[in-house]
Design a protein around this motif. Structure first.
Motif, mmCIF file in Angstrom:
data_model
loop_
_atom_site.group_PDB
_atom_site.id
_atom_site.type_symbol
_atom_site.label_atom_id
_atom_site.label_comp_id
_atom_site.label_asym_id
_atom_site.label_seq_id
_atom_site.Cartn_x
_atom_site.Cartn_y
_atom_site.Cartn_z
ATOM 1 N N VAL A 264 -4.652 -2.117 16.397
ATOM 2 C CA VAL A 264 -5.628 -2.753 15.503
ATOM 3 C C VAL A 264 -5.749 -4.221 15.884
ATOM 4 O O VAL A 264 -4.731 -4.917 15.998
ATOM 5 C CB VAL A 264 -5.187 -2.616 14.027
ATOM 6 N N ALA A 265 -6.962 -4.697 16.086
ATOM 7 C CA ALA A 265 -7.184 -6.093 16.442
ATOM 8 C C ALA A 265 -6.742 -6.993 15.293
ATOM 9 O O ALA A 265 -7.183 -6.834 14.157
ATOM 10 C CB ALA A 265 -8.647 -6.339 16.775
ATOM 11 N N THR A 266 -5.886 -7.948 15.590
ATOM 12 C CA THR A 266 -5.322 -8.811 14.554
ATOM 13 C C THR A 266 -6.393 -9.589 13.808
ATOM 14 O O THR A 266 -6.353 -9.694 12.575
ATOM 15 C CB THR A 266 -4.307 -9.785 15.176
ATOM 16 N N LEU A 267 -7.358 -10.141 14.519
ATOM 17 C CA LEU A 267 -8.386 -10.949 13.858
ATOM 18 C C LEU A 267 -9.328 -10.098 13.013
ATOM 19 O O LEU A 267 -9.827 -10.550 11.981
ATOM 20 C CB LEU A 267 -9.181 -11.748 14.892
ATOM 21 N N GLU A 268 -9.572 -8.865 13.429
ATOM 22 C CA GLU A 268 -10.405 -7.974 12.614
ATOM 23 C C GLU A 268 -9.712 -7.657 11.297
ATOM 24 O O GLU A 268 -10.344 -7.649 10.224
ATOM 25 C CB GLU A 268 -10.694 -6.683 13.376
ATOM 26 N N SER A 269 -8.415 -7.401 11.364
ATOM 27 C CA SER A 269 -7.652 -7.136 10.154
ATOM 28 C C SER A 269 -7.626 -8.364 9.242
ATOM 29 O O SER A 269 -7.791 -8.259 8.025
ATOM 30 C CB SER A 269 -6.220 -6.731 10.540
ATOM 31 N N LEU A 270 -7.435 -9.538 9.835
ATOM 32 C CA LEU A 270 -7.417 -10.784 9.054
ATOM 33 C C LEU A 270 -8.752 -11.018 8.359
ATOM 34 O O LEU A 270 -8.803 -11.441 7.204
ATOM 35 C CB LEU A 270 -7.071 -11.951 9.970
ATOM 36 N N ALA A 271 -9.845 -10.732 9.047
ATOM 37 C CA ALA A 271 -11.178 -10.937 8.476
ATOM 38 C C ALA A 271 -11.409 -10.065 7.249
ATOM 39 O O ALA A 271 -12.189 -10.424 6.354
ATOM 40 C CB ALA A 271 -12.253 -10.660 9.527
ATOM 41 N N LYS A 272 -10.722 -8.922 7.178
ATOM 42 C CA LYS A 272 -10.913 -8.007 6.051
ATOM 43 C C LYS A 272 -10.317 -8.548 4.744
ATOM 44 O O LYS A 272 -10.543 -7.980 3.680
ATOM 45 C CB LYS A 272 -10.318 -6.635 6.371
ATOM 46 N N GLN A 273 -9.585 -9.654 4.815
ATOM 47 C CA GLN A 273 -9.076 -10.258 3.591
ATOM 48 C C GLN A 273 -10.176 -10.981 2.809
ATOM 49 O O GLN A 273 -9.993 -11.310 1.638
ATOM 50 C CB GLN A 273 -7.950 -11.240 3.905
ATOM 51 N N ALA A 274 -11.311 -11.240 3.444
ATOM 52 C CA ALA A 274 -12.409 -11.943 2.784
ATOM 53 C C ALA A 274 -13.009 -11.085 1.671
ATOM 54 O O ALA A 274 -13.117 -9.864 1.797
ATOM 55 C CB ALA A 274 -13.487 -12.303 3.800
ATOM 56 N N THR A 275 -13.395 -11.728 0.585
ATOM 57 C CA THR A 275 -14.060 -11.021 -0.505
ATOM 58 C C THR A 275 -15.398 -10.483 -0.025
ATOM 59 O O THR A 275 -16.223 -11.240 0.508
ATOM 60 C CB THR A 275 -14.295 -11.964 -1.699
ATOM 61 N N PRO A 276 -15.667 -9.180 -0.157
ATOM 62 C CA PRO A 276 -16.909 -8.590 0.359
ATOM 63 C C PRO A 276 -18.160 -9.245 -0.228
ATOM 64 O O PRO A 276 -18.184 -9.635 -1.402
ATOM 65 C CB PRO A 276 -16.802 -7.123 -0.074
ATOM 66 N N THR B 224 -6.290 -20.629 3.814
ATOM 67 C CA THR B 224 -5.076 -20.412 4.593
ATOM 68 C C THR B 224 -4.511 -19.028 4.281
ATOM 69 O O THR B 224 -4.295 -18.689 3.118
ATOM 70 C CB THR B 224 -4.027 -21.485 4.282
ATOM 71 N N ALA B 225 -4.284 -18.226 5.305
ATOM 72 C CA ALA B 225 -3.795 -16.863 5.119
ATOM 73 C C ALA B 225 -3.154 -16.392 6.416
ATOM 74 O O ALA B 225 -3.344 -16.988 7.481
ATOM 75 C CB ALA B 225 -4.939 -15.924 4.726
ATOM 76 N N LEU B 226 -2.399 -15.323 6.320
ATOM 77 C CA LEU B 226 -1.787 -14.698 7.489
ATOM 78 C C LEU B 226 -2.183 -13.233 7.546
ATOM 79 O O LEU B 226 -2.420 -12.607 6.510
ATOM 80 C CB LEU B 226 -0.262 -14.807 7.426
ATOM 81 N N PRO B 227 -2.248 -12.664 8.739
ATOM 82 C CA PRO B 227 -2.505 -11.218 8.844
ATOM 83 C C PRO B 227 -1.409 -10.436 8.120
ATOM 84 O O PRO B 227 -0.249 -10.853 8.080
ATOM 85 C CB PRO B 227 -2.456 -10.956 10.354
ATOM 86 N N THR B 228 -1.780 -9.315 7.541
ATOM 87 C CA THR B 228 -0.831 -8.467 6.830
ATOM 88 C C THR B 228 -1.189 -7.003 7.074
ATOM 89 O O THR B 228 -2.348 -6.671 7.304
ATOM 90 C CB THR B 228 -0.850 -8.772 5.312
ATOM 91 N N ALA B 229 -0.186 -6.155 7.020
ATOM 92 C CA ALA B 229 -0.408 -4.716 7.208
ATOM 93 C C ALA B 229 -1.234 -4.118 6.078
ATOM 94 O O ALA B 229 -1.705 -2.994 6.183
ATOM 95 C CB ALA B 229 0.930 -3.993 7.328
ATOM 96 N N GLN B 230 -1.419 -4.874 5.010
ATOM 97 C CA GLN B 230 -2.202 -4.390 3.872
ATOM 98 C C GLN B 230 -3.627 -4.047 4.268
ATOM 99 O O GLN B 230 -4.226 -3.129 3.716
ATOM 100 C CB GLN B 230 -2.204 -5.441 2.766
ATOM 101 N N GLN B 231 -4.187 -4.805 5.228
ATOM 102 C CA GLN B 231 -5.559 -4.553 5.661
ATOM 103 C C GLN B 231 -5.659 -3.574 6.832
ATOM 104 O O GLN B 231 -6.761 -3.239 7.263
ATOM 105 C CB GLN B 231 -6.230 -5.877 6.059
ATOM 106 N N MET B 232 -4.534 -3.126 7.362
ATOM 107 C CA MET B 232 -4.573 -2.300 8.563
ATOM 108 C C MET B 232 -4.888 -0.840 8.287
ATOM 109 O O MET B 232 -5.408 -0.139 9.158
ATOM 110 C CB MET B 232 -3.237 -2.394 9.314
ATOM 111 N N GLY B 233 -4.568 -0.351 7.084
ATOM 112 C CA GLY B 233 -4.671 1.078 6.814
ATOM 113 C C GLY B 233 -6.048 1.663 7.038
ATOM 114 O O GLY B 233 -6.207 2.709 7.677
ATOM 115 N N GLU B 234 -7.071 0.990 6.534
ATOM 116 C CA GLU B 234 -8.438 1.481 6.698
ATOM 117 C C GLU B 234 -8.866 1.468 8.157
ATOM 118 O O GLU B 234 -9.490 2.418 8.652
ATOM 119 C CB GLU B 234 -9.396 0.623 5.868
ATOM 120 N N LEU B 235 -8.515 0.393 8.869
ATOM 121 C CA LEU B 235 -8.910 0.269 10.273
ATOM 122 C C LEU B 235 -8.196 1.291 11.153
ATOM 123 O O LEU B 235 -8.800 1.900 12.046
ATOM 124 C CB LEU B 235 -8.621 -1.151 10.768
ATOM 125 N N SER B 236 -6.904 1.478 10.921
ATOM 126 C CA SER B 236 -6.161 2.443 11.743
ATOM 127 C C SER B 236 -6.611 3.875 11.463
ATOM 128 O O SER B 236 -6.663 4.716 12.363
ATOM 129 C CB SER B 236 -4.650 2.292 11.508
#
Length: 224
Positions: A95-107, A181-193
């Motif tokens: 999973v691309a790290t930056l793609e996962s990080l971007a998913k933290q944004a409010t839709p 300010t935020a860090l990548p987290t596995a919380q956003q990875m589930g949907e992408l994986s």
């Protein structure tokens, strides 16, 4: 039913999640100032499985954050993921790290989302996404200067998110910029994986390497 184990180690955040069909059921993570991945990653994996009442035999695949990010963090995460895939005979998903990080944004809040990870000095790893999660520009390492990303801010609200957001805030001045300010987290990875799992988008376990983007530079002490 697909049960995926997701590993995120691209920054100081050591993060593990378990998701069923893309929906997270458990998250364990620790963001210590110093990297704790070598001590905590395998412990978190074991604890996550136990708390979810699962075993390694229940897993359908292993997903790992592929970078860019910390050389050491990525190497530890990918080594762990590959070891599990080899021993359990499971497919590997990256999973691309930056793609996962971007998913933290409010839709539907921003026209553009720019994940920015600190790459030392005034440099960041960055990519450009729209609010639908589509990547509009390739991932790159770039030095932040005055006027950077201005073409996006002139079109609408822009979120710069990541541990590189603070250094961007020092130089970027436009009312459409928001900095988080935020860090990548596995919380956003589930949907992408899970999306990759459904179409069989797997990595070659033997040859897969993290996406370092920049060459690793070994620091040496100056001679006195």
């Amino acid at each position: 039913m697909a049960i995926l184990l997701n590993l995120e180690t691209a920054t100081t955040n050591c993060s593990v999640s378990i998701a069923k069909n893309g929906k997270q059921i458990l998250l364990k993570e620790d963001n210590s100032p110093n990297y704790s991945h070598s001590e905590k990653l395998h412990v978190f994996i074991q604890e996550a499985l136990q708390e979810a009442s699962l075993s390694f035999n229940d897993l359908s695949a292993i997903a790992v954050s592929k970078g860019p990010g910390s050389y050491t963090g990525l190497r530890i995460g990918v080594s762990a993921a590959k070891g599990l895939c080899f021993s359990l005979d499971l497919p590997l998903i990256s999973v691309a790290t930056l793609e996962s990080l971007a998913k933290q944004a409010t839709p539907n809040t921003y026209k553009y989302i720019i994940p920015v990870l600190d790459a030392r000095r005034m440099e960041v790893y960055s990519a450009i996404f729209n609010t639908q999660g589509e990547q509009l520009r390739e991932t790159m390492a770039e030095i932040i200067e005055e006027g950077h990303f201005m073409e996006y801010a002139e079109q609408g609200p822009v979120l710069l998110i990541g541990d590189g957001a603070e250094k961007c805030k020092e130089l970027l001045d436009h009312p459409n910029f928001t900095f988080e300010t935020a860090l990548p987290t596995a919380q956003q990875m589930g949907e992408l994986s899970y999306k990759k799992f459904k179409v069989g988008d797997f990595e070659n376990v033997a040859y897969f390497e993290p996406y370092y983007l920049k060459d690793f530079i070994l620091k040496t002490k100056k001679k006195s």
